[in-house]
Design an enzyme around this catalytic site. Sequence first.
Site, PDB file in Angstrom:
ATOM      1  N   ASP A 163     -13.695  -7.642   2.580  1.00  0.00           N
ATOM      2  CA  ASP A 163     -12.395  -7.571   1.920  1.00  0.00           C
ATOM      3  C   ASP A 163     -12.435  -8.399   0.637  1.00  0.00           C
ATOM      4  O   ASP A 163     -13.251  -9.316   0.492  1.00  0.00           O
ATOM      5  CB  ASP A 163     -11.285  -8.067   2.844  1.00  0.00           C
ATOM      6  CG  ASP A 163     -11.420  -9.533   3.229  1.00  0.00           C
ATOM      7  OD1 ASP A 163     -12.555  -9.966   3.529  1.00  0.00           O
ATOM      8  OD2 ASP A 163     -10.405 -10.263   3.215  1.00  0.00           O
TER       9      ASP A 163
ATOM     10  N   GLU B  67     -11.149 -12.055   5.659  1.00  0.00           N
ATOM     11  CA  GLU B  67     -11.476 -13.453   5.338  1.00  0.00           C
ATOM     12  C   GLU B  67     -10.508 -14.016   4.316  1.00  0.00           C
ATOM     13  O   GLU B  67     -10.099 -15.192   4.403  1.00  0.00           O
ATOM     14  CB  GLU B  67     -12.914 -13.536   4.805  1.00  0.00           C
ATOM     15  CG  GLU B  67     -13.442 -14.967   4.640  1.00  0.00           C
ATOM     16  CD  GLU B  67     -13.080 -15.597   3.302  1.00  0.00           C
ATOM     17  OE1 GLU B  67     -13.218 -16.837   3.171  1.00  0.00           O
ATOM     18  OE2 GLU B  67     -12.658 -14.855   2.379  1.00  0.00           O
TER      19      GLU B  67
END
Length: 486
Positions: free
Chosen positions: A124, A192
């Site tokens: 991400d 994250e």
Amino acid sequence: MLKKIFLMLAVLIAAMITVILIRGALFTPSPDEHHETISDNYSLPAANQVATHLAQSIRFKTLSEQAAPIDAQAFAGFRKWLAETYPATHEALTLHVINTHTLLFHWQGSHSDKPPVLLSAHYDVVPVNPDTESKWTHPPFAGHIDEEKRIWGRGALDDKSAVIALIESVEAALSQQFTPKADVYIAFTHDEELGGNAGAKAVTAWFRDNNITPAWSLDEGSFMLDGLVPGLDKPIASINVAEKGFLTLRLSADGAGGHSSMPPAQTAVTRISRAVVAVQDAPIPGGLSGVTGQMYTSIARHMSFDKRVLFANRWLFSPVIETVVGQSPSGNAMLRTTTAPTMMSGSIKANVLPETATATINFRVHPRDSIEGIVDWVKQAVNDDSISIEITEAFPASTVAPADNAAFSLLAATARHVFADTIVTPGLTVAATDSHHYATLTNAYRFNPMIISGSDLDGFHGTDEHITTDNMMNAVSFYSHFLRQL
């Protein structure tokens, strides 16, 4: 008599200076710990292929946005592309899908008696500020490769580069019929940038639920630092053994409301402002202890003689060193828990007195400090019982992984193998990563095997994020060599 006293003092001072200089002369790099290495009798994937695959991965807008749901189609598209691009990995390794988007691969080793190792990276990325998108040299999600073989786009450094380098290494190893000795788990997490609660935290829970404890983990956290430490012309492999915790406090002050034409002597804004200044003016004590001391001691051994004298005699010169190091924001962040006022609010209108004013202060917690200790420190600094102090978000600093074991030695030896004439040091990650979850399970290490310099720093969560093809091949070489060392 007085003459004898002065003579004795002179002798003592001369002796102390001699001892200080001798300690500085002996304060040199320790002989590198030798780790049995395996020759590079294997081939790496083509550099053009690696660059192309990273560029393709960047085109998937796998965004983590604080106040918006994820684009499930973009994440699904990335996972589908990953499976199509790396078929051997998906066929040979067992894939566990966690919370739809996090991928946990299990590569079974040839020696089942060896404890497994966990490798991790996240796919991400943070969004691009619309106001800055026009400032990018190439569009942030175009995955452009320029004539100088630089790959541009969001995720090129943080952290799709590690995802691609890892899986390229695995795919190449499988094509050469390689099997690691120990089991290897590889996690590609999806959140994250939002704290990792649905990704890394869930991966950690999966290991606990299945009664599996990795010997250690390796995730992002630091890089090969080139030119970022003044006075050193060698790159530094900062293999971080801990990371800071996170604490956000909301301070609130009440006051009389009403019209601004008749204000009281102090408004709620006045009182909250004074509280913020009081906290800012009372920094939490720091110093060259623990992992911070380890890091600077390791680096200082490679510095010029005058600086080695200072670090070799910290019993005398620590105040001087800490003052100098603390003058830069990065140095200060290494020394202590940092204090950052970030938000304030008061009235909704310019001519209305606020009944409540608030301020938000963010702290990045050094491993030597506790959440409770910081809150007590803030209360003492504010010294006003009418100011309320509320914890809005908190997690402690991670445990500190050892830097004198086989895991750290393996990482250090691999870094020295790929990056010639490098300085290896344990370090501290000042931001939060997925590893603060992994550290609750095992010894967690943080290192991206790619070279960054000062010019690259603005690209992290900023404008013009990019990486060179050579840098990507450094990472592929690192992971490939590392896997064979296991």
